[in-house]
Every structure is written in structure tokens, then in C-alpha cells.
Design an enzyme around this catalytic site. Structure first.
Site, PDB file in Angstrom:
ATOM      1  N   ASP A  15     -62.867 -15.460 -30.831  1.00  0.00           N
ATOM      2  CA  ASP A  15     -62.806 -14.062 -31.270  1.00  0.00           C
ATOM      3  C   ASP A  15     -64.201 -13.451 -31.141  1.00  0.00           C
ATOM      4  O   ASP A  15     -65.148 -13.920 -31.773  1.00  0.00           O
ATOM      5  CB  ASP A  15     -62.325 -14.004 -32.727  1.00  0.00           C
ATOM      6  N   ASP A 109     -60.526  -8.876 -26.869  1.00  0.00           N
ATOM      7  CA  ASP A 109     -61.619  -9.598 -27.523  1.00  0.00           C
ATOM      8  C   ASP A 109     -61.230 -10.916 -28.176  1.00  0.00           C
ATOM      9  O   ASP A 109     -62.036 -11.507 -28.889  1.00  0.00           O
ATOM     10  CB  ASP A 109     -62.282  -8.695 -28.567  1.00  0.00           C
ATOM     11  N   GLU A 110     -60.025 -11.402 -27.954  1.00  0.00           N
ATOM     12  CA  GLU A 110     -59.677 -12.702 -28.533  1.00  0.00           C
ATOM     13  C   GLU A 110     -58.607 -13.407 -27.702  1.00  0.00           C
ATOM     14  O   GLU A 110     -57.822 -12.776 -27.005  1.00  0.00           O
ATOM     15  CB  GLU A 110     -59.215 -12.562 -29.986  1.00  0.00           C
TER      16      GLU A 110
END
Length: 369
Positions: A15, A109-110
Site C-alpha cells: 500500500d 496505489d495498492e
């Protein structure tokens, strides 16, 4: 402590730390160390992301920009830049694929990675996570955090433990102890409403949750009861999926001024339908179910849907159904948001999974995690 016998997987959840805000600080060093919010400016603005400096004042994503500015008078608002986010996200994912092909992105983003068997031949998922985070930092200048454990649920929860710029490993022999000590609000999937419901039943920790019978949980939490019963025992069998079938495709717009005329709404819906058509064609799919989303000025939300006999992807055909749905009933109030989504897509092929041979684990084994 007894842990159920399950397939052994080594899962990493990566993350990026305050991704949108961190990108803004990366591109403009004068913002480093300052409280910033991405988006949110304007009378109706909503914060998309906040830097850690802003979070200290209580600023959070999905918060009204006006409230964020009130909480943090020194807050600096910056514009979103999705092209830039996508550019950096692509670099991050290239790092992931250097270690495994089993990568399941959740957003820009993860992502989840299954490194049970990996391209580096490294038996330690913890060391792999360290390497990945170091490479991300070197290639993008940004920090990432990671959670490492036996399944996706625990890895997701663990990635938040040592944020920012840290990682947490929960090996097999520590799974139950970790979950029992966990605050119930830290369980992934337990939002504000569910947290309050849990509290009303005396459930404040994983240990409290584990003390409730399956029958009790199903009675009070419905279909989710079985899910909660399993996850607190370390049981979560969802695999990392390297290919995901899209279930729906949508576009929507929030307006600066409320709209009270159907004529103006149709004009806005034409532009939204253009975007839906573009996305359908880009994904090479069509859909049968058209849904019109309407959010009124009092924030009540309404959806109206119609399923057609044939698959469509053309803007004009989509608008024919949208018009029918729009005039299906009168407007109850002025409108602040309109959206169109297509579902029941013609891509319902089975997901392609690359799953390594299942292995069993025993808590007595000191496996390299």
C-alpha cells in the site's frame, strides 16, 4: 492454540503511503512537510487524499473541503493529476511483476501479491516485501508499506500496522494471537456502521468476536456472519487473482450548481454517456443493463435500471434507455450528481487464475515468512 489446516500461501499487501498527496509533494518539494489535501477546493469540493501532516488535524479522504479547511486553517489544496498517478502506478506494478505474476491490483496505489513461489526463489516473503519497498523508493521516490501473512485479509490488515514506510509480518504461528488482540474497527470490512453494531453486541476485539457462535453472528449480521466467524479464525480462502473480470463500467458527474430541469439533466447525461461509450470501447465490452444514478440536493440517492434484450455499447442506444429512466418518474428535488453505469457485461468468462500447488501448514513449523 489451534489453527485450522489451510493451504499455505505467502501473501503480501503493498500500500503506497498517502499516494496522491505524496505524488504532489514529490513533484513540488515546497509542499514537503506541509499539510496538503488533494482535491477538495471549491464550495462543493471533496478531499480525495490528505498528507500525513494534514491527517494530524483530522483531515481525511471523502471529507468536504470546507470542513477540512476549518479543521486545518493552514491546509494547502492541490489539484488531482490522474495521468501522473497512473504513470507512477505503472512503475510500481513493474516492480511487482519482477517477483511474481500473481499480482492483484486493488487500485492505483495498492495490490496483493502471492509470492508463495516467486521469480527470485526467495523463501522469505518478509525479505521480498523489503526488496519491493526499497525498489519502489529508488524508482519513484515514494514510500510504501506492506503487510505479509498467510491470506489476503490478514495481509491487508497488517499493512496498516506500521504505516507509514513500514511493514508487518504475521506468520502462521502468530495468526490467532494477532487477530484476537485486534480492535474490531481494525478488521478490514468493518466500517463505521458495522463497528457501532458490533459494539452494541459487546464485540470490541477479535477475541470478543471469536467468542460468538456462528448462529449468533448469522442471526445478528446476516450473510456476513459466516464471514466474520471465519476471518477471526484466520480462515480466508480468496486467492490472489491476476486477471479480474469487470462486472460493471460507469461514469458520473457532480455539479457546482444544483440542476432542477430535466432538459439540463439530459445535456449533462449526454456528456456522461460519451464517457461511458469511450470506456466500453476501450475495454472492448458491451452491456445489457443500464442504470441511471441520481443524487439529490438533500443527498438522498436513487438508482433506476433497465435490462435490455441485447448488448449495447453505443452512446445513442445508451441514451435512449437513460431518457426512459429519467422520465420514469418526476424529480423529487434538485439534483447535484448524475451517473450512468453499464452492467451485465459480455465478458462473463471465467477468471484466469495462476495458482501454485496448494500446500498445508502446521503451526509447529517455523516457516520462513
Amino acid at each position: 492454540m489451534e489453527v485450522p489446516e489451510l493451504p499455505l500461501r505467502k501473501i503480501i499487501h503493498v500500500d503506497m503511503d498517502a499516494f496522491y498527496a505524496s505524488v504532489a509533494q514529490l513533484d513540488d518539494p515546497s509542499l514537503v512537510g506541509k499539510p496538503i489535501a488533494v482535491g477538495g477546493s471549491g464550495r462543493r469540493g471533496v478531499v480525495s487524499a490528505a498528507s500525513y501532516e494534514a491527517r494530524k488535524f483530522g483531515v481525511r479522504s471523502a471529507m468536504a473541503g470546507a470542513l477540512a479547511a476549518k479543521l486545518c486553517p493552514e491546509l494547502i489544496f492541490v489539484k488531482t493529476n490522474f495521468e501522473r498517478y497512473k504513470e507512477i502506478s505503472d512503475k510500481v506494478r513493474k516492480v511487482f511483476f519482477e517477483y511474481t505474476d500473481l499480482v492483484e491490483p486493488l487500485s492505483l496505489d495498492e495490490a496483493y501479491l502471492d509470492v508463495t513461489e516467486n521469480k527470485k526463489g526467495n523463501p522469505s516473503a518478509s525479505l521480498i516485501a523489503q526488496d519491493i519497498r526499497a525498489k519502489i523508493k529508488k524508482r519513484t521516490g515514494l514510500n510504501a508499506s506492506a503487510g505479509i501473512s498467510i491470506n489476503k485479509f490478514i495481509a491487508k490488515v497488517a499493512s496498516d500496522v506500521n504505516k507509514p514506510n513500514g511493514q508487518k509480518t504475521v506468520p502462521p504461528e502468530e495468526v490467532l494471537e494477532f487477530l484476537e488482540a485486534l480492535d474490531i474497527k481494525k478488521f478490514y470490512g468493518v466500517g463505521k456502521v458495522m463497528k457501532e453494531k458490533m459494539y452494541r453486541h459487546g464485540i470490541y476485539t477479535g477475541l470478543d468476536l471469536k467468542g460468538k457462535s456462528l448462529e449468533f453472528l448469522e442471526e445478528h449480521f446476516g450473510k456476513s456472519g459466516g464471514y466474520y466467524y471465519n476471518i477471526v479464525r484466520g480462515i480466508h480462502t480468496s486467492q490472489v487473482k491476476s486477471e479480474r473480470t469487470r462486472k460493471s463500467l460507469a461514469a458520473e458527474r457532480t455539479f457546482n450548481e444544483n440542476i432542477s430541469s430535466e432538459i439540463f439533466m439530459l445535456e449533462k447525461l449526454e456528456h456522461i454517456a460519451d464517457e461511458v461509450e469511450r470506456r466500453l470501447k476501450k475495454s472492448n465490452v458491451a452491456g445489457k443493463t443500464v442504470t441511471l444514478k441520481i443524487k439529490y440536493s438533500d443527498f438522498t440517492l436513487q438508482t433506476r435500471s433497465k435490462t435490455l434484450a441485447l448488448y449495447i455499447a453505443d452512446k445513442h442506444l445508451i441514451m435512449e434507455t437513460v431518457k426512459e429512466l429519467l422520465f420514469q418518474e418526476g424529480m423529487k428535488n434538485s439534483v447535484r450528481l448524475l451517473g450512468i453505469s453499464m452492467s451485465n457485461l459480455n465478458n462473463d468468462k471465467k477468471e484466469v487464475l495462476k495458482v501454485s500447488e496448494e500446500k498445508k501448514y502446521d503451526v509447529q513449523l517455523k516457516l520462513e515468512f
